[in-house]
Write an enzyme that holds these catalytic residues in place. Structure first.
Site, PDB file in Angstrom:
ATOM      1  CB  THR A   1       6.567 -45.201 -83.349  1.00 28.56           C
ATOM      2  OG1 THR A   1       7.234 -45.736 -82.219  1.00 28.56           O
ATOM      3  CG2 THR A   1       5.655 -46.237 -83.943  1.00 28.56           C
TER       4      THR A   1
ATOM      5  CD  GLU B   1       1.370 -40.516 -76.595  1.00 26.63           C
ATOM      6  OE1 GLU B   1       2.230 -39.662 -76.818  1.00 26.63           O
ATOM      7  OE2 GLU B   1       0.613 -40.961 -77.487  1.00 26.63           O
TER       8      GLU B   1
ATOM      9  CE  LYS C   1      -5.022 -38.887 -79.071  1.00 33.85           C
ATOM     10  NZ  LYS C   1      -4.915 -40.325 -78.873  1.00 33.85           N
TER      11      LYS C   1
HETATM   12  N1  HSE Z   1      -0.942 -43.059 -77.425  1.00 37.30           N
HETATM   13  C1  HSE Z   1      -1.966 -42.649 -78.305  1.00 37.30           C
HETATM   14  C2  HSE Z   1      -3.089 -43.676 -78.237  1.00 37.30           C
HETATM   15  C3  HSE Z   1      -1.417 -42.570 -79.711  1.00 37.30           C
HETATM   16  O1  HSE Z   1      -2.902 -44.742 -77.655  1.00 37.30           O
HETATM   17  O2  HSE Z   1      -4.169 -43.398 -78.736  1.00 37.30           O
HETATM   18  C4  HSE Z   1      -2.222 -41.678 -80.605  1.00 37.30           C
HETATM   19  O3  HSE Z   1      -2.358 -40.380 -80.129  1.00 37.30           O
END
Ligand code: HSE
Length: 439
Positions: free
Chosen positions: A16, A193, A208
């Site tokens: 993506t 993800e 994060k």
């Molecule tokens: N899967 C992550 C989210 C994408 O939904 O925030 C960005 O890191």
């Protein structure tokens, strides 16, 4: 006119985000050239399956599976590493660094897990890793914390850092859509993800938060050390009760500096409606940063999705190509062997107001038993709400919601377990933090 200088770049991975990066570089080369003062010339795109249909206009001959050809091409200086997961992503990043390339990545799981090894290796080799897209998707939070707010001691940071969770909660809250259907839609839109477990159980936000805590506070924390809960257990009636009381539920990543250390956790949290964090909807992320000089600064933007994330990756590629990223990377000494600047505060000692929901037998004396347990654990009740409209007429069970004054995490956990064991309490219930200005 003299031809513009070229920096040869490559992409590894074309899912993506990779497709979005290719589109920006190939369709809008004029923009990147204007900002970089040179053309970012895509020389290789390395993929696992070259036959896959891709939503980008890629010139023939650019896509291949030949990673070795890229590693041996000493003309290529900058590589966007857009592989998810830990392996082979880790090995390929090391190979890229060792073959003399600077690397741009959006893979927060990889950095949160192997940051020390990857950053050490990059430093030894005189290379750079840029990772703006790893946190907050299109929001430039890494650059802001590491550069623009550099004159501050950051005091606290509260973030909605997982777009998938926020998308699911928003859709459950506003459209009454069921959890599973909202998750499927988040997957279809490319927010989640490949395996969405980490999106919804708080792990992605903790990864994060570990990166932000490192940058903002000098904390050396592995993301698995961060206490975390996700939204995978949230029931729609808690969203309704919270809304009736004037709250929106958000998956909140919290970092707050206390004299006793850094408070860090990811928790589904009730936030008063009308405040900026409570109004963050859909796949959007937001981060409220408080610095001692600047005061509060609020960042808001799309935290997941193809083009927002690609926007951050391409900006990093420009920064690397012009040499800005190398200066920041060199100065920050991320995940180096230096001791942490701050210790973690014991989670048990963090304080908050709490929302409890217990499904109880609707009979005399129940509230007194529950209030007695809360009192014994030094938890003061602020309000009690019984939702007769949701009473189960067959069993006589009714939802009872209790909002507390500020209490210790440890005490509320003990009280919850004790209350769950009462004969008059019929389900596991719920316990949620409430964000107030004083906690
Ligand atoms: N899967 C992550 C989210 C994408 O939904 O925030 C960005 O890191």
């Amino acid at each position: 006119m003299t031809p513009m200088e070229k920096t040869l770049v490559a992409l590894v991975g074309m899912g993506t985000v990779g497709t979005g990066v290719a589109r920006l570089l190939l369709d809008h080369g004029d923009r990147t050239a204007r900002h970089a003062g040179r053309t970012l010339w895509v020389q290789h795109i390395i993929v696992k399956d070259p036959t896959k249909t891709r939503d980008a206009d890629i010139p023939t001959g650019l896509i291949s599976t030949d990673l070795t050809r890229l590693l041996q091409d000493s003309e290529v200086k900058v590589v966007a590493h857009l592989l998810g997961g830990l392996e082979p992503a880790r090995t390929i990043m090391l190979q890229l660094l060792e073959s003399g390339k600077d690397v741009v990545t959006a893979n927060k799981a990889l950095l949160a897990e192997h940051g020390p090894e990857l950053f050490d290796r990059a430093r030894q080799l005189g290379r750079t890793i840029a990772f703006e897209a790893s946190v907050g998707g299109g929001i430039p939070i890494i650059a802001n914390i590491s550069q623009c707010l550099a004159a501050n001691q950051i005091l606290s940071l509260q973030g909605i850092l997982n777009g998938t969770s926020n998308f699911i909660i928003t859709n459950m809250q506003e459209q009454g859509i069921r959890y599973e259907a909202a998750l499927q839609e988040a997957q279809r839109l490319g927010y989640a993800e490949a395996d969405p477990t980490f999106d919804v159980d708080g792990s992605d936000a903790a990864q994060k938060l570990a990166i932000l805590a490192h940058l903002a506070f000098g904390a050396r924390v592995h993301w698995r050390q961060i206490p975390r809960r996700g939204i995978d257990h949230i029931q729609s009636h808690d969203l309704r009760y919270a809304s009736d009381m004037g709250f929106s539920l958000k998956l909140l990543a919290m970092a707050r500096l206390h004299a006793a250390g850094l408070e860090l956790h990811v928790s589904p949290t009730l936030i008063p409606k009308g405040t900026p964090l409570a109004e963050v909807r859909s796949n959007f992320n937001a981060i409220n940063v408080v610095g001692d000089a600047v005061g509060p600064v609020f960042f808001h933007g799309q935290g997941a999705g193809q083009m927002p994330t690609a926007s951050a990756v391409v900006a990093d590629m420009i920064d690397v190509a012009v040499g800005r990223a190398a200066i920041t990377f060199g100065n920050l000494k991320l995940w180096s062997k230096q001791p942490p600047r701050v210790d973690l505060r014991d989670h048990a000692h963090t304080k908050s107001k709490f929302y409890f929901r217990f499904d109880v037998a609707d009979q005399p004396g129940v509230l007194a038993q529950i209030a007695g347990i809360l009192g014994r654990h030094q938890i003061s009740i602020a309000s009690v709400h019984q939702y007769d409209r949701d009473k189960d007429l067959t069993t006589g069970t009714v939802p009872l919601v209790i909002v507390t004054h500020s209490a210790l995490e440890h005490h509320t956990g003990l009280a919850q377990r004790e209350i769950q064991n009462l004969e008059v309490v019929r389900t596991q219930g719920e316990r949620l933090r409430i964000l107030t200005t004083e906690n």
